[in-house]
Motif scaffolding. Structure first.
Motif, PDB file in Angstrom:
ATOM      1  N   LEU A 194      57.554  65.911  27.688  1.00  0.00           N
ATOM      2  CA  LEU A 194      58.126  65.663  26.376  1.00  0.00           C
ATOM      3  C   LEU A 194      57.229  66.153  25.238  1.00  0.00           C
ATOM      4  CD1 LEU A 194      59.566  62.033  26.793  1.00  0.00           C
ATOM      5  CD2 LEU A 194      60.798  64.208  26.935  1.00  0.00           C
ATOM      6  N   HIS A 195      57.855  66.778  24.283  1.00  0.00           N
ATOM      7  CA  HIS A 195      57.185  67.112  23.028  1.00  0.00           C
ATOM      8  C   HIS A 195      56.887  65.787  22.312  1.00  0.00           C
ATOM      9  CE1 HIS A 195      56.927  68.415  18.786  1.00  0.00           C
ATOM     10  NE2 HIS A 195      56.506  69.562  19.275  1.00  0.00           N
ATOM     11  N   PRO A 196      55.830  65.725  21.496  1.00  0.00           N
ATOM     12  CA  PRO A 196      55.501  64.465  20.809  1.00  0.00           C
ATOM     13  C   PRO A 196      56.657  63.853  20.024  1.00  0.00           C
ATOM     14  CG  PRO A 196      53.711  66.016  20.565  1.00  0.00           C
ATOM     15  CD  PRO A 196      54.819  66.764  21.250  1.00  0.00           C
ATOM     16  N   ILE A 197      57.501  64.680  19.438  1.00  0.00           N
ATOM     17  CA  ILE A 197      58.655  64.139  18.703  1.00  0.00           C
ATOM     18  C   ILE A 197      59.605  63.442  19.671  1.00  0.00           C
ATOM     19  CG2 ILE A 197      60.705  64.744  17.354  1.00  0.00           C
ATOM     20  CD1 ILE A 197      59.085  66.988  16.078  1.00  0.00           C
ATOM     21  N   ALA A 198      59.806  64.042  20.849  1.00  0.00           N
ATOM     22  CA  ALA A 198      60.670  63.434  21.858  1.00  0.00           C
ATOM     23  C   ALA A 198      60.046  62.160  22.417  1.00  0.00           C
ATOM     24  CB  ALA A 198      60.945  64.432  22.987  1.00  0.00           C
ATOM     25  N   THR A 199      58.722  62.166  22.587  1.00  0.00           N
ATOM     26  CA  THR A 199      58.031  60.960  23.063  1.00  0.00           C
ATOM     27  C   THR A 199      58.246  59.810  22.090  1.00  0.00           C
ATOM     28  OG1 THR A 199      56.323  62.280  24.170  1.00  0.00           O
ATOM     29  CG2 THR A 199      55.814  59.970  23.734  1.00  0.00           C
ATOM     30  N   ALA A 200      58.112  60.100  20.797  1.00  0.00           N
ATOM     31  CA  ALA A 200      58.343  59.067  19.779  1.00  0.00           C
ATOM     32  C   ALA A 200      59.794  58.597  19.815  1.00  0.00           C
ATOM     33  CB  ALA A 200      57.992  59.604  18.398  1.00  0.00           C
ATOM     34  N   GLY A 201      60.730  59.532  20.047  1.00  0.00           N
ATOM     35  CA  GLY A 201      62.132  59.157  20.148  1.00  0.00           C
ATOM     36  C   GLY A 201      62.391  58.262  21.354  1.00  0.00           C
ATOM     37  N   TRP A 202      61.727  58.580  22.488  1.00  0.00           N
ATOM     38  CA  TRP A 202      61.859  57.739  23.680  1.00  0.00           C
ATOM     39  C   TRP A 202      61.343  56.328  23.396  1.00  0.00           C
ATOM     40  CZ3 TRP A 202      58.982  54.554  26.636  1.00  0.00           C
ATOM     41  CH2 TRP A 202      59.486  54.194  27.893  1.00  0.00           C
ATOM     42  N   ILE A 203      60.192  56.245  22.730  1.00  0.00           N
ATOM     43  CA  ILE A 203      59.635  54.940  22.377  1.00  0.00           C
ATOM     44  C   ILE A 203      60.583  54.196  21.440  1.00  0.00           C
ATOM     45  CG2 ILE A 203      57.736  53.782  21.162  1.00  0.00           C
ATOM     46  CD1 ILE A 203      55.944  56.106  22.154  1.00  0.00           C
ATOM     47  N   GLY A 204      61.223  54.938  20.541  1.00  0.00           N
ATOM     48  CA  GLY A 204      62.189  54.321  19.635  1.00  0.00           C
ATOM     49  C   GLY A 204      63.340  53.675  20.386  1.00  0.00           C
ATOM     50  N   LEU A 205      63.849  54.348  21.423  1.00  0.00           N
ATOM     51  CA  LEU A 205      64.920  53.764  22.231  1.00  0.00           C
ATOM     52  C   LEU A 205      64.419  52.532  22.973  1.00  0.00           C
ATOM     53  CD1 LEU A 205      66.799  56.798  23.856  1.00  0.00           C
ATOM     54  CD2 LEU A 205      67.318  55.576  21.738  1.00  0.00           C
ATOM     55  N   PHE A 206      63.198  52.612  23.483  1.00  0.00           N
ATOM     56  CA  PHE A 206      62.622  51.485  24.220  1.00  0.00           C
ATOM     57  C   PHE A 206      62.439  50.273  23.303  1.00  0.00           C
ATOM     58  CE2 PHE A 206      58.640  49.401  25.915  1.00  0.00           C
ATOM     59  CZ  PHE A 206      59.268  48.766  26.972  1.00  0.00           C
ATOM     60  N   VAL A 207      61.915  50.515  22.108  1.00  0.00           N
ATOM     61  CA  VAL A 207      61.728  49.433  21.137  1.00  0.00           C
ATOM     62  C   VAL A 207      63.078  48.836  20.744  1.00  0.00           C
ATOM     63  CG1 VAL A 207      61.004  48.918  18.767  1.00  0.00           C
ATOM     64  CG2 VAL A 207      59.541  50.308  20.246  1.00  0.00           C
ATOM     65  N   THR A 208      64.092  49.682  20.595  1.00  0.00           N
ATOM     66  CA  THR A 208      65.432  49.197  20.265  1.00  0.00           C
ATOM     67  C   THR A 208      65.941  48.248  21.341  1.00  0.00           C
ATOM     68  OG1 THR A 208      66.001  51.195  19.011  1.00  0.00           O
ATOM     69  CG2 THR A 208      67.833  49.878  19.870  1.00  0.00           C
ATOM     70  N   SER A 209      65.768  48.634  22.614  1.00  0.00           N
ATOM     71  CA  SER A 209      66.237  47.772  23.703  1.00  0.00           C
ATOM     72  C   SER A 209      65.474  46.459  23.748  1.00  0.00           C
ATOM     73  CB  SER A 209      66.117  48.498  25.047  1.00  0.00           C
ATOM     74  OG  SER A 209      64.771  48.694  25.426  1.00  0.00           O
ATOM     75  N   LEU A 210      64.162  46.498  23.479  1.00  0.00           N
ATOM     76  CA  LEU A 210      63.377  45.262  23.461  1.00  0.00           C
ATOM     77  C   LEU A 210      63.854  44.334  22.359  1.00  0.00           C
ATOM     78  CD1 LEU A 210      59.706  46.495  24.051  1.00  0.00           C
ATOM     79  CD2 LEU A 210      61.247  45.433  25.697  1.00  0.00           C
ATOM     80  N   ASN A 211      64.107  44.894  21.191  1.00  0.00           N
ATOM     81  CA  ASN A 211      64.575  44.070  20.074  1.00  0.00           C
ATOM     82  C   ASN A 211      65.961  43.486  20.327  1.00  0.00           C
ATOM     83  OD1 ASN A 211      62.816  44.006  17.460  1.00  0.00           O
ATOM     84  ND2 ASN A 211      62.549  46.070  18.265  1.00  0.00           N
TER      85      ASN A 211
END
Length: 283
Positions: free
Chosen positions: A172-189
């Motif tokens: 993953l490109h860093p932008i995609a990595t941040a996007g993946w983390i964003g999805l993960f954080v969304t699911s946690l919330n």
């Protein structure tokens, strides 16, 4: 409009530094060389994207709170010495929420906003990412932190990269990595527990179902920990400490309209699409 306090500024600057630092490390910079020759600037794509997702999520909560007359602080960013450089961001609501309508609006605003920004980041970032056929090294996972997959992530990989994610290693490109983390954080919330965003939404839909599902989520997380990622144990313990109950709204008799109920169901769909049962593995 609330004003930024010195604490807001210090926390943001610190979080900016830590996310830049670890973003540069993800780019292959030696941790001991990050502060030399402006190497830290290599972390900008990751840091900017991640802070946009986290900031957008909390700012949406803040704006929804103001719209419903609930006093809330501006977002506090939380720096951390972990592999992404932060524990996220939070706002603090200072007055009670009046009714279920306001509760659902405030609870759903953050996840939906963060979700949309994360999708944009993933689409852009996947376009810069690389994919290779599975190798023996990648299958063993030795020495690598492997990011898990969710239904939505697999769909986006198939659309953007035109490959079957099960057959490829995706770097993953860093932008995609941040996007993946964003999805993960969304699911946690969106976990339907206590006063998490998912708990707010579920309570707005049904306080009775909130009481039951909130309690059942804890053993489910423990089971997930047994089956895959041990981090679910930490989340289970944290949620037990924070509590599974939700404070009542001031006017509980005011019902939700159809549009808001649909938003609640939309958030459930987002949770299902973004949830990764084993988010991390490898190292």
């Amino acid at each position: 409009m609330k004003r930024l306090t010195p604490l807001h500024i210090v926390l943001f600057i610190t979080t900016l530094f830590t996310t830049l630092f670890f973003g540069a490390v993800h780019q292959g910079v030696d941790p001991f060389e990050v502060l030399k020759d402006l190497n830290i600037l290599k972390g900008i794509p990751f840091s900017f994207t991640l802070l946009s997702i986290l900031g957008g999520h909390e700012l949406a909560h803040y704006l929804a709170s103001r719209r419903h007359g609930v006093s809330a602080t501006l977002p506090y960013f939380i720096p951390a010495p972990n592999f992404i450089g932060t524990f996220g961001a939070v706002i603090k609501m200072k007055t009670p929420i009046k009714d279920r309508r306001a509760l659902l609006d405030i609870g759903a605003a953050g996840p939906i906003t963060g979700f949309l920004i994360s999708i944009i980041a993933l689409i852009i970032g996947l376009g810069f990412s690389k994919a290779e056929i599975h190798s023996e090294i990648s299958e063993s996972g030795s020495g690598y932190l492997l990011l898990g997959s969710s239904i939505l992530f697999d769909i986006l990989v198939r659309i953007v990269l035109n490959i079957n994610p099960k057959d490829y290693d995706i770097f993953l490109h860093p932008i995609a990595t941040a996007g993946w983390i964003g999805l993960f954080v969304t699911s946690l919330n969106l976990l339907p527990v206590g006063q998490l965003d998912g708990g707010h939404i579920l309570y707005a839909l049904s306080d009775r179902w909130h009481s039951l599902i909130s309690k059942l989520t804890i053993p489910v997380l423990i089971i997930l920990g047994l089956l895959g990622w041990i981090g679910w144990y930490v989340w289970a313990i944290l949620l037990i400490i924070l509590g599974t109950k939700h404070p009542p709204v001031i006017y509980p008799f005011l019902p939700l309209d159809k549009r808001r109920r649909n938003i609640g169901w939309l958030c459930l769909a987002v949770f299902i699409l973004t949830f990764a049962p084993v988010p991390f593995s490898g190292i």
